[in-house]
Design an enzyme around this catalytic site. Sequence first.
Site, PDB file in Angstrom:
ATOM      1  N   TYR A 125       0.828  -1.204   0.000  1.00 37.27           N
ATOM      2  CA  TYR A 125       0.000   0.000   0.000  1.00 37.27           C
ATOM      3  C   TYR A 125       0.867   1.261   0.000  1.00 37.27           C
ATOM      4  CZ  TYR A 125      -3.480   3.436   1.459  1.00 37.27           C
ATOM      5  OH  TYR A 125      -4.293   4.542   1.534  1.00 37.27           O
ATOM      6  N   LEU A 159      -0.831  10.154  10.630  1.00 32.76           N
ATOM      7  CA  LEU A 159       0.583  10.457  10.790  1.00 32.76           C
ATOM      8  C   LEU A 159       1.355   9.812   9.647  1.00 32.76           C
ATOM      9  CD1 LEU A 159       1.183   9.861  14.617  1.00 32.76           C
ATOM     10  CD2 LEU A 159       1.184  12.048  13.434  1.00 32.76           C
ATOM     11  N   LYS A 176       3.431   4.939  20.711  1.00 34.01           N
ATOM     12  CA  LYS A 176       2.308   4.883  19.768  1.00 34.01           C
ATOM     13  C   LYS A 176       1.417   3.710  20.190  1.00 34.01           C
ATOM     14  CE  LYS A 176       1.198   5.033  14.854  1.00 34.01           C
ATOM     15  NZ  LYS A 176       0.168   3.987  14.855  1.00 34.01           N
ATOM     16  N   ARG A 218     -12.491   8.838  15.135  1.00 31.49           N
ATOM     17  CA  ARG A 218     -11.891   9.693  14.118  1.00 31.49           C
ATOM     18  C   ARG A 218     -12.712   9.731  12.840  1.00 31.49           C
ATOM     19  NH1 ARG A 218      -6.242   8.716  10.954  1.00 31.49           N
ATOM     20  NH2 ARG A 218      -7.560   7.185   9.901  1.00 31.49           N
ATOM     21  N   LYS A 225       7.120  14.265  18.222  1.00 36.07           N
ATOM     22  CA  LYS A 225       6.479  15.529  17.867  1.00 36.07           C
ATOM     23  C   LYS A 225       7.409  16.690  18.194  1.00 36.07           C
ATOM     24  CE  LYS A 225       1.974  13.718  19.376  1.00 36.07           C
ATOM     25  NZ  LYS A 225       0.883  13.877  20.351  1.00 36.07           N
ATOM     26  N   CYS A 270     -21.402 -17.397  -9.111  1.00 40.73           N
ATOM     27  CA  CYS A 270     -20.431 -18.124  -8.285  1.00 40.73           C
ATOM     28  C   CYS A 270     -20.880 -18.020  -6.824  1.00 40.73           C
ATOM     29  CB  CYS A 270     -19.041 -17.521  -8.447  1.00 40.73           C
ATOM     30  SG  CYS A 270     -17.815 -18.215  -7.302  1.00 40.73           S
TER      31      CYS A 270
END
Length: 754
Positions: free
Chosen positions: A44, A91, A122, A143, A305, A448
């Site tokens: 990805y 992020l 994290k 979110r 950060k 199918c």
Amino acid sequence: MADTYAPGELDAARAEAQRLTSRILELREAYYENDAAIASDQEYDGLMHRLEEIEHLFPELQGQDSPTQTVGGRAQTLFDPVVHAERMLSLDNVFSIPEFLAWAARVERDSARSVHYLCELKIDGLAINLRFENGVLVTAATRGDGVVGEDVTENIAYVPGIPKRLAGTGHPPLVEVRGEVFFPVEAFRELNAGQAASGERIFANPRNAASGSLRQKAEGKNQAQLALMHARLSRLRMLVHGLGAWQNPPVASQSEMYELLAGWGLPTSTHYRVVHEATDAAGFIDHYGEHRASVEHEIDGIVVKVDELALHQELGATSRAPRWAIAYKYPPEEVNTKLLDIVVSVGRTGRATPFAVMEKVRVSGSEVRQATLHNQDVVKAKGVLIGDTVVLRKAGDVIPEVLGPVVELRDGTEREFVMPTNCPECGTPLAPAKEGDVDLRCPNARSCPAQVRGRVEHIGSRGALDIEALGEVSAAALTQPTVPAEPPLPTEAGLFGLTIDDLLPIGVVVRDAETGLPKEDEDGSLRMRTPFRRNPSAAEKKQGLTGPQPSSSALTLLAEIERAKSSPLWRLLVALSIRHVGPVAARALGNYFGSLDAIRSASREQLAEVEGVGGVIADALIDWFDVDWHRDIVDQWERDGVQFSTPGHPGPGAAAAAGGVLAGLTVVATGSLEGFTREEAQEAILAAGGKSASSVSKKTDFVAAGPGAGSKLAKAEALGLRIIDAEGFRKLLAEGPAAFEDAPAPEPEESPAE
């Protein structure tokens, strides 16, 4: 760059960008809508990186609907929508210390001054947004797509440690606090032990468990079920990791903000550290890479950060992620296990996917016994044989992935995998969808059983028609029963015409949960289940009822199917399994056109110009309606009472033609507009004959801005556009632009931001 490429190069780039976009949308649909990962994070990320490269070289190919410009998640529909006052971004990721140091070097270059870094864990959980008004918790929302999330306020009340009212003083009128809801490691183990003891589904990982627990509905549950639901919620915890909306916070850094929030009674992590050098942050990353197991919750990396809040504004953000923060992803854990078999599964889209079936093994906090091998070329490239000891890991600490064989442990009994030439479900010869494709597909999309089963299950899913009792088991029973020989649903066309007489005879073979093989009774016959019928009770027998009676599942299913006939148009569009048409595109199409007939008669150009649709989805719609049996599904559903139109919708362009007050105007609605959700604001603009746009430009006529409008408001001010509040928006909808003719328009800044 338009004058620097050779003749024909742009056409080749456009074709590649379209292929990449199509694949990325397919992966997003699988992951966000179907909870299925059909590719690794690496694949990805590689596709996204290549698309970004092409769009950088040829900016004219970057549309507003490009995957590079959008956040991958999306709000689902089980709960009410909540518009965040500030966007919740993703992020960007790095996977090595050199990559991290390169990111830090860019930050320091762009900051042009000393930078401090806040390093924190994290958490592998579910992102949540808490909105406090004058110190009182008003909403808790997931979110979603970054702009609109799901309202889980009722459930968050059962999560310990989250105050309903902030302690202390000095609370702002509005503040959004972001954090992560998760299961502590021990609580997750206890949860799965309880699930196993009661015969319920085992959760694959803490994040799935947290999401599934927080996104439960209390409606329809009895007292015992509610008690279990609340007990599960009480095992969850939350830690705060950032801010959303907060105008002029009285602190200068993220670390000071953590101290202030802790003083207000909010749960903040103790596992963070502020450092002065990027190399010290790298040391923090290395430390927890070696001591991940010492933390009370699962982590999948470190977030670094910029500590100074002023630099957050200066560094800004892309359309998907802030430039002042980065996520370092640890290499996933690796274990060895035995590859028992490779089986081929056919999915809803017809793709034939080999799966590794392994001896159960625990990796990255959960037990795994299956992993996708994607296609026959991947099996060959990995060099695995059935019977091998293989190395297994979780890509991104989430998706099980077979890395390869431990060749030294082979004993000669291993054998090669042979990809079947025919569909294992219907016997149709497998073939690539188009020349050059690696993936093989079953072309028998119409009948199918595997594909029909997948589509029927999809119809019942939350993202489509949300039909209770139409899940995996029911979909299999309706499409692949052993008794009778012909299933009630050879295709999904007959779904809305089902009757109790269709359901009662259905029997399905009971299969072993581990092996998937049919179970047998003592006499050697196949063990059967009858999910839609039951024997009469003693009371019913006294009343003279002797034959099989409908089960509660059968009655619920039929009632839910009847209810679904009047579902909103966008849900029906999603239910049709049109490639790339998920909830976001379906809402846009439904809001704009108002009926399926209008969508079917629209040209490619008319479809593509709809906000949030674009060329790839327009092509997919046209291709879908070109297939005769697809049209048969729509026709049969309509005969069975399905309503493919929105009552009262004026139709595409009709409002403008009829003199809608916003005819010919483009309006952007942004932020939290009192009295409107985001969708309601868009629908109101369309109903008044205007165009609802998602981005601000010189062509924008009005910007309706509420709290949390953010960068769109800033750009509107820079361009000198007409900006109105919620009250002004209502006046605009009622009276049109004439209501503002006496008021002077603002002057643009000297250098408007484009």
